[in-house]
Design a protein around this motif. Structure first.
Motif, PDB file in Angstrom:
ATOM      1  N   SER A 100      48.163  17.285  58.034  1.00 21.00           N
ATOM      2  CA  SER A 100      47.463  16.194  58.705  1.00 21.00           C
ATOM      3  C   SER A 100      45.951  16.387  58.600  1.00 21.00           C
ATOM      4  O   SER A 100      45.415  17.431  58.993  1.00 21.00           O
ATOM      5  CB  SER A 100      47.876  16.132  60.180  1.00 21.00           C
ATOM      6  N   TYR A 101      45.257  15.372  58.088  1.00 17.18           N
ATOM      7  CA  TYR A 101      43.800  15.419  57.967  1.00 17.18           C
ATOM      8  C   TYR A 101      43.152  15.589  59.339  1.00 17.18           C
ATOM      9  O   TYR A 101      42.257  16.424  59.518  1.00 17.18           O
ATOM     10  CB  TYR A 101      43.303  14.134  57.300  1.00 17.18           C
ATOM     11  N   ALA A 102      43.622  14.831  60.330  1.00 18.26           N
ATOM     12  CA  ALA A 102      43.046  14.891  61.675  1.00 18.26           C
ATOM     13  C   ALA A 102      43.241  16.273  62.296  1.00 18.26           C
ATOM     14  O   ALA A 102      42.326  16.827  62.918  1.00 18.26           O
ATOM     15  CB  ALA A 102      43.671  13.817  62.564  1.00 18.26           C
ATOM     16  N   LEU A 103      44.427  16.834  62.119  1.00 21.23           N
ATOM     17  CA  LEU A 103      44.717  18.148  62.695  1.00 21.23           C
ATOM     18  C   LEU A 103      43.882  19.238  62.022  1.00 21.23           C
ATOM     19  O   LEU A 103      43.403  20.170  62.681  1.00 21.23           O
ATOM     20  CB  LEU A 103      46.207  18.457  62.552  1.00 21.23           C
ATOM     21  N   ILE A 104      43.695  19.101  60.716  1.00 22.35           N
ATOM     22  CA  ILE A 104      42.858  20.066  59.994  1.00 22.35           C
ATOM     23  C   ILE A 104      41.425  20.011  60.511  1.00 22.35           C
ATOM     24  O   ILE A 104      40.769  21.043  60.689  1.00 22.35           O
ATOM     25  CB  ILE A 104      42.902  19.795  58.473  1.00 22.35           C
ATOM     26  N   LEU A 105      40.925  18.799  60.779  1.00 23.68           N
ATOM     27  CA  LEU A 105      39.572  18.663  61.319  1.00 23.68           C
ATOM     28  C   LEU A 105      39.435  19.375  62.667  1.00 23.68           C
ATOM     29  O   LEU A 105      38.429  20.040  62.931  1.00 23.68           O
ATOM     30  CB  LEU A 105      39.204  17.186  61.484  1.00 23.68           C
ATOM     31  N   VAL A 106      40.453  19.236  63.518  1.00 28.00           N
ATOM     32  CA  VAL A 106      40.419  19.888  64.831  1.00 28.00           C
ATOM     33  C   VAL A 106      40.379  21.409  64.671  1.00 28.00           C
ATOM     34  O   VAL A 106      39.583  22.101  65.324  1.00 28.00           O
ATOM     35  CB  VAL A 106      41.639  19.469  65.679  1.00 28.00           C
ATOM     36  N   VAL A 107      41.229  21.926  63.794  1.00 28.76           N
ATOM     37  CA  VAL A 107      41.275  23.373  63.569  1.00 28.76           C
ATOM     38  C   VAL A 107      39.958  23.864  62.968  1.00 28.76           C
ATOM     39  O   VAL A 107      39.440  24.921  63.352  1.00 28.76           O
ATOM     40  CB  VAL A 107      42.458  23.739  62.646  1.00 28.76           C
ATOM     41  N   ARG A 108      39.393  23.088  62.046  1.00 24.19           N
ATOM     42  CA  ARG A 108      38.111  23.467  61.441  1.00 24.19           C
ATOM     43  C   ARG A 108      36.986  23.446  62.475  1.00 24.19           C
ATOM     44  O   ARG A 108      36.039  24.229  62.397  1.00 24.19           O
ATOM     45  CB  ARG A 108      37.781  22.522  60.287  1.00 24.19           C
ATOM     46  N   LEU A 109      37.092  22.542  63.443  1.00 25.95           N
ATOM     47  CA  LEU A 109      36.102  22.485  64.511  1.00 25.95           C
ATOM     48  C   LEU A 109      36.133  23.779  65.329  1.00 25.95           C
ATOM     49  O   LEU A 109      35.088  24.362  65.641  1.00 25.95           O
ATOM     50  CB  LEU A 109      36.374  21.280  65.411  1.00 25.95           C
ATOM     51  N   VAL A 110      37.340  24.238  65.647  1.00 26.50           N
ATOM     52  CA  VAL A 110      37.489  25.494  66.389  1.00 26.50           C
ATOM     53  C   VAL A 110      37.039  26.676  65.525  1.00 26.50           C
ATOM     54  O   VAL A 110      36.363  27.593  65.999  1.00 26.50           O
ATOM     55  CB  VAL A 110      38.948  25.692  66.851  1.00 26.50           C
ATOM     56  N   PHE A 111      37.415  26.644  64.245  1.00 26.43           N
ATOM     57  CA  PHE A 111      37.010  27.708  63.324  1.00 26.43           C
ATOM     58  C   PHE A 111      35.488  27.826  63.270  1.00 26.43           C
ATOM     59  O   PHE A 111      34.931  28.929  63.306  1.00 26.43           O
ATOM     60  CB  PHE A 111      37.556  27.432  61.920  1.00 26.43           C
ATOM     61  N   GLY A 112      34.807  26.695  63.186  1.00 25.46           N
ATOM     62  CA  GLY A 112      33.351  26.711  63.132  1.00 25.46           C
ATOM     63  C   GLY A 112      32.739  27.344  64.366  1.00 25.46           C
ATOM     64  O   GLY A 112      31.775  28.111  64.277  1.00 25.46           O
ATOM     65  N   PHE A 113      33.317  27.036  65.530  1.00 30.72           N
ATOM     66  CA  PHE A 113      32.811  27.621  66.775  1.00 30.72           C
ATOM     67  C   PHE A 113      32.962  29.141  66.755  1.00 30.72           C
ATOM     68  O   PHE A 113      32.035  29.873  67.107  1.00 30.72           O
ATOM     69  CB  PHE A 113      33.560  27.037  67.970  1.00 30.72           C
ATOM     70  N   THR A 114      34.129  29.621  66.331  1.00 30.98           N
ATOM     71  CA  THR A 114      34.353  31.070  66.286  1.00 30.98           C
ATOM     72  C   THR A 114      33.470  31.727  65.227  1.00 30.98           C
ATOM     73  O   THR A 114      32.996  32.849  65.411  1.00 30.98           O
ATOM     74  CB  THR A 114      35.832  31.391  66.012  1.00 30.98           C
ATOM     75  N   MET A 115      33.229  31.004  64.128  1.00 31.06           N
ATOM     76  CA  MET A 115      32.318  31.502  63.097  1.00 31.06           C
ATOM     77  C   MET A 115      30.909  31.633  63.662  1.00 31.06           C
ATOM     78  O   MET A 115      30.176  32.584  63.366  1.00 31.06           O
ATOM     79  CB  MET A 115      32.333  30.535  61.908  1.00 31.06           C
ATOM     80  N   GLY A 116      30.531  30.672  64.507  1.00 36.77           N
ATOM     81  CA  GLY A 116      29.219  30.714  65.130  1.00 36.77           C
ATOM     82  C   GLY A 116      29.040  31.909  66.047  1.00 36.77           C
ATOM     83  O   GLY A 116      27.924  32.411  66.218  1.00 36.77           O
ATOM     84  N   LEU A 117      30.134  32.384  66.636  1.00 31.80           N
ATOM     85  CA  LEU A 117      30.053  33.536  67.531  1.00 31.80           C
ATOM     86  C   LEU A 117      29.626  34.805  66.804  1.00 31.80           C
ATOM     87  O   LEU A 117      28.945  35.663  67.371  1.00 31.80           O
ATOM     88  CB  LEU A 117      31.409  33.773  68.214  1.00 31.80           C
TER      89      LEU A 117
END
Length: 396
Positions: A100-117
């Motif tokens: 799912s494109y939408a679900l991938i976007l959500v997961v990537r959003l969380v991934f980006g936050f953890t990457m920012g940490l």
């Protein structure tokens, strides 16, 4: 009322220094899927797949700011690095199992936050624990490590994308290195300092104006330059120069040249501080111009290689500018702020491409023009003027 300060309880031996550099090794982790964007576009023909990459850079902004605010104060830097690396590993590879494109976007959003940490931690620790030429050298080595990581991320993602589009996300498996190495970061204790009637030294303040200026410059550059990077696979397809794997090789040229540029940064910065930005942005402008003119994989690869040199020099120079302009106790938050702005620029790049109508000519020429202006403007302004004296003041 109480505040927190960081108390160092261990030195910076070889293993601890390598642990800091392992965090910079992950610096290009959010770009791992860049070679696979054309493949992802074929899988999701009615969606703008650039957001799969740039949505992560948006949430990285929030993660970076939070990391800068809490590292060494509310939470041990070592603990933050371990936790962030584990979450990057999990959410980085999770899209492998999604359609799912939408679900991938959500997961990537969380991934980006953890990457920012974890994104600000490597360079922030280097600037806290080291000074002078040693610091400049290690910042350069950090960019070297960042590009080694970039090569590993992008090459694996490009090869896997040619097998199956969702396997491209498996390239994030390299975050396991950060998980292991973070265990060897310098340990520290969080000491609560209570206000008393005794006279205390005034709290060091962040040089907000300079840090914001640096952040804005990095944001504008990232928005423009990342558009060129994200269109690598499209450029190669349009010009019949190859697919995702060949584009990954070109992006690897970006990382390889940037890797060696990082090793040279410490020596160059010591002798030609004023010309550092001139050389950095000059390389990016020249590289984008070569890509604009080139029609073959080799010529365009040379262009991406030059961009790699310039990108890494400008990143290291901006980082040094923060270290010179703001007191040591504020370096962590200062580094986090400029990284947050840089990541915001990554998100803005999608809208920049939309504004330009995804016109490859306009995207490349805008990079040439912007970097030429930055090169000349920063050379004239000379932000490192008096930097040695200011650096000494910050260390007292």
């Amino acid at each position: 009322m109480s505040s927190y300060q960081q108390t160092k309880t261990s030195g910076t031996g070889m293993l601890a220094t390598m642990a800091m550099l392992s965090l910079t090794l992950m610096g290009l982790g959010s770009n791992a899927i860049t070679p696979a964007l054309a493949t992802l576009a074929a899988q999701f023909p009615n969606q703008d797949v650039s957001f799969i990459q740039t949505v992560a850079t948006l949430s990285m902004m929030a993660g970076s700011l939070i990391a800068g605010a809490v590292m060494g104060k509310k939470i041990k830097t070592k603990t933050l690095a371990i936790l962030g690396s584990i979450l990057c590993l999990i959410f980085g590879i999770l899209p492998v199992f999604m359609n799912s494109y939408a679900l991938i976007l959500v997961v990537r959003l969380v991934f980006g936050f953890t990457m920012g940490l974890i994104a600000p931690l490597g360079n922030a620790l280097i600037m806290i624990y080291f000074q002078g030429n040693k610091r400049a050298t290690l910042i350069g080595v950090g960019t070297f490590a960042m590009n080694i990581g970039g090569i590993a991320f992008q090459m694996l993602a490009g090869v896997l994308a040619d097998i199956s589009w969702n396997l491209a996300f498996l390239g994030h498996i390299f975050f396991a290195i950060a998980v292991i190495m973070s265990l060897f970061l310098p340990d520290e204790e969080l000491e609560v300092v209570r206000n008393t009637d005794k006279k205390i030294q005034p709290k060091e303040k962040l040089n907000v104006r300079t840090v914001l200026l640096i952040g804005i410059l990095m944001m504008v550059f990232q928005a423009c330059n990342l558009s060129v990077m994200m269109n690598a696979s499209t450029l190669y397809e349009v010009r019949n120069a190859g697919g995702a794997t060949v584009a990954a090789i070109a992006l690897t040229a970006f990382s390889v040249t940037g890797m060696f540029a990082g090793l040279l940064f410490g020596v160059l910065f010591k002798h030609i501080k004023r010309a550092m930005f001139l050389m950095a942005f000059g390389c990016v402008a020249f590289g984008a111009g070569i890509i604009f003119m080139g029609q073959t994989a080799v010529i365009m690869g040379i262009g991406y290689g030059l961009i790699g040199i310039g990108f890494n020099w400008q990143f290291a120079a901006f980082t040094e500018w923060v270290g010179i302009a703001t007191p040591p106790s504020t370096i962590g938050i200062g580094t986090s702020i400029i990284l947050a702005f840089m990541n915001l620029g990554g998100f803005v790049s999608s809208f920049w491409m939309i504004l330009l109508g995804y016109n490859l000519t306009k995207i490349l020429l805008s990079d040439v023009i912007l970097c030429s202006v930055f090169a000349i403007g920063l050379f004239i302004a000379n932000p490192f003027k008096g930097g040695a004296q200011q650096s000494k003041m910050n260390c007292t």
